[in-house]
Design a protein around this motif. Structure first.
Motif, mmCIF file in Angstrom:
data_model
loop_
_atom_site.group_PDB
_atom_site.id
_atom_site.type_symbol
_atom_site.label_atom_id
_atom_site.label_comp_id
_atom_site.label_asym_id
_atom_site.label_seq_id
_atom_site.Cartn_x
_atom_site.Cartn_y
_atom_site.Cartn_z
ATOM 1 N N LEU A 260 0.843 -1.195 0.000
ATOM 2 C CA LEU A 260 0.000 0.000 0.000
ATOM 3 C C LEU A 260 0.882 1.251 0.000
ATOM 4 N N GLU B 86 -1.790 5.442 2.794
ATOM 5 C CA GLU B 86 -2.761 4.405 3.138
ATOM 6 C C GLU B 86 -2.342 3.678 4.402
ATOM 7 N N ASN B 87 -1.045 3.382 4.500
ATOM 8 C CA ASN B 87 -0.561 2.718 5.693
ATOM 9 C C ASN B 87 -0.791 3.560 6.940
ATOM 10 N N ARG C 40 0.913 13.851 4.847
ATOM 11 C CA ARG C 40 2.008 14.795 4.653
ATOM 12 C C ARG C 40 2.269 15.589 5.942
ATOM 13 N N LEU D 139 10.021 13.941 7.889
ATOM 14 C CA LEU D 139 10.189 13.031 6.752
ATOM 15 C C LEU D 139 9.663 13.711 5.506
ATOM 16 N N SER D 140 10.449 13.713 4.441
ATOM 17 C CA SER D 140 9.970 14.404 3.247
ATOM 18 C C SER D 140 9.656 13.435 2.118
ATOM 19 N N ILE D 141 9.143 12.257 2.443
ATOM 20 C CA ILE D 141 8.803 11.306 1.382
ATOM 21 C C ILE D 141 7.418 11.604 0.828
ATOM 22 N N ILE E 200 12.599 4.290 7.499
ATOM 23 C CA ILE E 200 11.473 5.126 7.098
ATOM 24 C C ILE E 200 10.160 4.402 7.369
ATOM 25 N N GLU F 259 16.815 11.438 13.911
ATOM 26 C CA GLU F 259 15.411 11.038 13.891
ATOM 27 C C GLU F 259 14.906 10.763 15.291
ATOM 28 N N LEU G 170 21.393 7.028 8.552
ATOM 29 C CA LEU G 170 20.499 6.220 7.736
ATOM 30 C C LEU G 170 20.522 6.735 6.318
ATOM 31 N N GLY G 171 20.467 5.813 5.373
ATOM 32 C CA GLY G 171 20.417 6.241 3.993
ATOM 33 C C GLY G 171 21.755 6.741 3.489
#
Ligand code: ATP
Ligand code: MG
Lengths: 525, 336
Positions: A107, A111-112, A135, A143-145, A158, A188, A307-308
């Motif tokens: 999803l 939605e999650n 958002r 978080l800017s995803i 994430i 984070e 991270l990342g």
């Protein structure tokens, strides 16, 4: 938002919003909780502490209706409840992030976060409004995803933040976070703590589980300690020291927690020595920029980075879990191409993944089967491991890693999170690799066991095994490794011997500066 | 750290069109559509009259019941389940319809009786699957035998349908602009499809279907109503089977215990060819429609040719299925 306030006045001991009395839960063969009392006050952060398998997650699941309680009562906001499903407890204002990420990767992120209470318009889900709401919660967590992106595209960290976002969106009076920080980095964690203190100030009761004592002392007001499914006691954080807390958790003096003997760093590699692994210009578009790396026998290479930063990507390329676009890997001087993990395993490289839920644990098999999985795969199915060897190995590692329950036939799904992690570690150790890549091996592991694992890694390195040790916890990286590789923005920015001059603060500065000031000391040259 | 894709200024429509790349979840459906178009192209080159729009419409006419079955089956497969009973329930529905009509029931009572019995069978199956944790394969296999057996209980002979309403429905024609026409059953199927698509893609129930297919335990811990959804999808499948049975009864104007033998496999094939993953959680209802049309096209191809034997239908369906399963495998592997 940026600064975590530490001077929160202790909550007045008012009426608890959650009160659990005399809780007992048994699983076949295990008494997971025995007569445990627990209370949660509004406007406090309450840490639930205990070793792996102490019963923390079980207590949480007893509260939220995942497990049925054998004995005892649960009162929420003054009324008796007997929740029979997570949906029930959610309806009563309890919002929970369970240990491990429990979301649906097929999803979208939004939605999650919002499924079950998504905004509607004209009888249908209003996707735009849903994305907007997601958002704004993601923004709070920094978080800017894209909320419309599929959850499966994102890293475990994430996903963990998204799970937290889901819990935050509910207007809850109780927020439960079971090891929410296990795969988050310092930044984070700071953001999460800021959000948590905000909520606490608004009167939300927060239950928090973590194996990081520093975090617990930073954020919590009160603690409850469990040991072997029994209540040890409730403490005010400001009246407690780390030492007393640890003793309460493990129930004995602290002798096993001695600091790890710093390994005498392996002699500096002279030119004549052939490295076990020589990596030149290894890269993959979008996940790692060209990396050079030399690993010698018996060396522990610590990989630090946020991270990342490309840590996991590096590990996956070394192991052949992803294929590299460019670059070469020489194993003991001969060129190898790892297109699949199988070929890497053939070259005696092992990789314990950070994503244990998706890539590691086979829930329906026993501890023994899970441990022997890769060994058996490496030998091929036609040459089964003899029963006697199996029993011996399994018993040895259950003891070495203190896996509980120490029963080889116990099903993996019934193990606590930390104990599952130990089994996975054993799975790779059993194959006796020449190079062991550990991605966040101590995640979710209690401090006692953490030290044990670190000692084990040190011992194996002394015996000649090379280790690549990836961890968000810089202290751990520094304590263990001979050389430290620092990653940032999917590239290696520093690589140097771990001598006295290397400090946590120094590494953080290196990361912040993008590696600039360490360039000339770069020992790789 | 993470790549930021959030846009602060809302882009113009043109920007959005230009920057649009179809999400990966549409890829399997796109593959099906491409194949369908390719097949039609090949057909119209080889055979005269193949490209006639009426041929396309006839695909709907001849496969209306399959489309209805496919809608229910898509719900079930998206949760990670399977329903093997649909073919037998279609047969049972034709039998109930034919026998009650023969006994002089009014058409409306017959229709209600059929729909209710199909729905009940589906619900029963869902309850067993969810609460007794029986494998969907096993539970629906049992219902498959049960329904087929009930057919024989009603009659071993074929029962003709002569009731006025049914025959009118069967012989009816819905004119479309341009001199084309479809049958009333197509209208029913398209309405069912539209409702299905709406529920699946626009409602909480539908999204929960995907969540359950993605990870049932996660969906449970997220506080979603897993029980409702799992029982619900089998209920929907049962209802769709009963409805498809009614359409089939009108199509053949008979009830017979040997109707629709193996039709469950056609329905599953249509869903899979339409790009829905058998493991659940991924797929679109639109894909199922194209899957049904593709199966129909293969049949049309063979009947246009005239020299090809009908087993070529089976061979091509089999080949297609294999190809699609492999494509899906590749797509999902890259995703991880
Ligand atoms: N479903 C189950 N069936 C059988 N035993 C279980 C089940 N769930 C938990 N247990 C057992 O109950 C005990 C407590 O587990 P729990 O998950 O609560 O530990 P925990 O304190 O959360 O540990 P960790 O820090 O590792 O997450 C463990 O011994 C575990 O093996
Ligand atoms: Mg736990």
């Amino acid at each position: 938002m940026t600064q975590v306030t530490t001077s929160i006045p202790p909550p007045a001991v008012g009426t608890p919003v959650v009160e659990m009395r005399g809780i007992s839960i048994s699983f076949p063969g295990v008494k997971a909780l025995a007569d445990v009392d627990f209370r949660l006050l509004p406007g406090e952060v309450h840490a639930l502490m205990g070793e792996n398998g102490a019963g923390k997650s079980t207590l949480i699941k007893a509260l939220t209706g995942v497990y049925t309680i054998d004995e005892g009562t649960v009162t929420v906001a003054g009324t008796d409840h007997r929740f029979t499903s997570p949906a029930d407890s959610q309806a009563a204002g309890i919002s929970t992030v369970y240990q491990e990420v429990n979301l649906c990767t097929n999803l979208t992120v939004a939605e999650n976060m919002l499924l079950g209470r998504e905004p509607h318009r004209f009888g249908r889900i209003d996707v735009k409004a849903m994305n907007r709401r997601a958002r704004s919660v993601l923004d709070r967590l920094g978080l800017s995803i894209d909320p419309g992106s599929s959850l499966g595209e994102h890293s475990i960290a994430i996903q963990q933040l998204v799970a937290i976002g889901r819990a935050l969106d509910i207007d809850a009076r109780v927020l439960i976070l079971d090891e929410p920080t296990s795969s988050l980095d310092a930044d984070e964690v700071a953001k999460l703590f800021a959000v948590m203190s905000d909520l606490r100030d608004q009167g939300v009761a927060i239950l928090f589980v973590s194996h990081f004592l520093d975090q617990v002392f930073e954020i919590s007001d009160r603690m409850t300690v469990l040991r072997n499914g029994k209540l040890v006691g409730e403490y005010l954080t400001r009246d407690t020291t780390q030492l007393t807390l640890v003793e309460a958790m493990i129930g004995r003096e602290l002798e096993t927690l001695d600091r790890l003997e710093h390994q005498a760093p392996t002699a500096a590699p002279d030119e004549a020595r052939v490295p076990l692994l020589q990596v030149l210009g290894l890269s993959r578009k979008g996940s790692l920029q060209a990396v050079d790396l030399e690993i010698y026998d018996g060396e522990v290479i610590g990989v630090a980075g946020l991270l990342g930063s490309g840590r996991t990507e590096l590990a996956r390329l070394l192991f052949g879990a992803d294929t590299a676009d460019a670059g070469t890997i020489d194993v003991r001087g001969s060129r190898r191409r790892f297109r699949t993990p199988r070929s890497a395993i053939g070259a005696k490289i092992a990789f314990s993944s950070e994503n244990r839920r998706a890539e590691g644990v086979v829930e329906d098999l026993t501890i023994a089967d899970n441990m022997l999985l890769t060994l058996q795969a490496a030998r091929g199915w036609l040459r089964p491991v003899p029963q006697r060897t199996r029993d011996r190995l399994v018993e040895e590692y259950i003891k070495a890693l203190d896996i509980r329950p120490p029963d080889p036939a116990a099903l993996m799904r019934n193990l606590s999170g930390g104990n599952q992690q130990k089994v996975l570690l054993a799975r790779w150790l059993i194959t006796q690799p020449e190079l062991l890549i550990l991605d966040e091996p101590t995640r979710g592991i209690d401090i006692g066991a953490k030290t044990q694992i670190q000692q084990l890694v040190a011992k194996l390195a002394d015996e000649g095994m090379s280790v690549v040790f990836i961890s968000t916890e810089l202290e751990e990286v520094l304590r263990l490794s001979d050389r430290v590789v620092v990653m940032r923005d999917r590239a290696k920015i520093a690589d140097r011997f771990n001598d006295e001059s290397v400090t946590v603060a120094g590494i953080l500065a290196t990361i912040a500066a993008g590696g600039a000031e360490l360039k000339e000391e770069d020992s790789d040259a | 750290m993470t790549t930021s894709t959030s846009v602060t200024v809302s882009p113009t429509f043109l920007d959005r069109v230009r920057g649009y790349s179809p999400p990966r979840r549409y890829l399997p459906v796109a593959a099906t559509v491409a194949l369908l178009i390719g097949m039609f192209g090949a057909g119209s080159l080889r055979y005269q009259g193949f490209a006639d729009p009426q041929v396309v419409l006839n695909l709907f006419v001849d496969n209306a019941f399959l489309l209805v079955l496919g809608v229910g089956m898509t719900f079930v497969i998206l949760t990670g389940g399977i329903d093997l009973s649909v073919g037998s329930v279609v047969a049972l529905s034709t039998m109930i319809a034919a026998s009650t009509l023969q006994a002089g029931w009014p058409a409306i009572a017959t229709i209600i009786a059929v729909l209710v019995s199909g729905t009940l069978l589906g619900t029963l199956m869902g309850l067993v699957i969810h609460y007794f944790e029986v494998q969907p394969f096993i539970a629906s296999l049992a219902v498959m035998f049960l329904a087929r057996g009930l057919c024989y209980l009603i009659s071993v002979e074929s029962i003709p349908i002569r009731e006025a309403g049914f025959t009118a429905f069967a012989q009816g024609s819905v004119p479309l602009p341009g001199g084309y026409h479809v049958t009333p059953s197509v209208v029913v199927a398209v309405v069912v499809f539209a409702i299905g698509a709406w529920v699946l893609h626009m409602t909480r129930f539908g999204r929960t279907v995907y969540a359950v297919g993605g990870s049932e335990s996660s969906a449970h811990l997220m506080g979603l109503r897993v029980a409702l959804v799992k029982v619900g999808v089998y209920t929907i499948s049962g209802l769709c089977s009963a409805l498809a049975g009614l359409l089939f009864a009108a199509y053949t104007l008979s009830g017979y215990s040997l109707h629709a033998v193996g039709m469950e496999l056609d329905a599953i094939a249509a869903v899979v060819i339409g790009g829905t993953l058998l493991t659940g959680g991924r797929g679109l209802l639109l894909g199922t429609m194209f899957g049904v049309l593709l199966l129909g096209t293969i049949q049309t191809f063979i009947s246009f040719d005239g020299t090809l034997s009908s087993w070529w239908t089976k061979i091509s369906i089999g080949t297609l299925l294999l190809i699609f399963v492999v494509i899906q495998r590749l797509l999902t592997r890259r995703q991880n």
